[in-house]
Design an enzyme around this catalytic site. Sequence first.
Site, PDB file in Angstrom:
ATOM      1  N   VAL A 174       0.834  -1.202   0.000  1.00  0.00           N
ATOM      2  CA  VAL A 174       0.000   0.000   0.000  1.00  0.00           C
ATOM      3  C   VAL A 174       0.870   1.254   0.000  1.00  0.00           C
ATOM      4  O   VAL A 174       0.574   2.243  -0.682  1.00  0.00           O
ATOM      5  CB  VAL A 174      -0.958  -0.017   1.210  1.00  0.00           C
ATOM      6  CG1 VAL A 174      -1.744   1.287   1.293  1.00  0.00           C
ATOM      7  CG2 VAL A 174      -1.918  -1.202   1.125  1.00  0.00           C
ATOM      8  N   GLU A 175       1.955   1.224   0.762  1.00  0.00           N
ATOM      9  CA  GLU A 175       2.813   2.402   0.895  1.00  0.00           C
ATOM     10  C   GLU A 175       3.552   2.722  -0.410  1.00  0.00           C
ATOM     11  O   GLU A 175       3.641   3.883  -0.806  1.00  0.00           O
ATOM     12  CB  GLU A 175       3.845   2.189   2.014  1.00  0.00           C
ATOM     13  CG  GLU A 175       3.286   2.288   3.418  1.00  0.00           C
ATOM     14  CD  GLU A 175       3.022   3.720   3.845  1.00  0.00           C
ATOM     15  OE1 GLU A 175       3.343   4.649   3.081  1.00  0.00           O
ATOM     16  OE2 GLU A 175       2.491   3.902   4.951  1.00  0.00           O
TER      17      GLU A 175
END
Length: 228
Positions: free
Chosen positions: A23-24
């Site tokens: 996600v990051e």
Amino acid sequence: EEMIRGALRERGMPEDLIYLALVESGFSPVARSHASAVGLWQFIAGTARRYGLEVSTYVDERRDPIKATQAALDYLEDLYERFGSWYLAAAAYNTGENRVERILRQHAGGARGDDALYWQISNRLHRETRNYVPKMLAAAILSTYRDHYGFGDVEPELPEAYEVVTIPDATEFAVIAEAAGVEADAIRRLNPQFTRRLTPPGRAVEVRIPAGRAEAFAVAYAEIPPDQ
């Protein structure tokens, strides 16, 4: 994946935290956000230094997948100890522990220790953080049930095997690559923490080279003129 999951298992942490890195950064060690967060785990410089990563002119260890992973897991463990919930720890990782602390105090009576609290306060979080844990959970579900969601034919790449050698002073990647008998891109790919395509001056550092090249490298590197 092998490296991150192994580190999570060793610490007894949930393996699905690997999807926080997805996600990051999309698992990119050179990703940079609009807020100047960098690397696989998207550290800002202050937090990176707080967890022992070097951020300097020649070296940015936020881009080192191995060192940044250990720092990120240290940070997540600290957040879990503070909030008693991996969902709250993930939210705090994204938006900052003090903001989550304040929202819990104002809207949950200061409670902690329960994953359900994340859903209770999620509408008080910024949109990015509100979607953060759901994205992580969705990624875990897609990965676990790849066949069901149409990803069954995806073949994961194998880990890139490497050896570690010591470089005593500033040396360009092209010179290291020549001594190792590989392309300079191979050195760059294995060592994204060196931001200028050379090692820092005035000190020795460890450099990763493709597996099976260390012995030949040592011989060839010893023959390189000092001015290189």
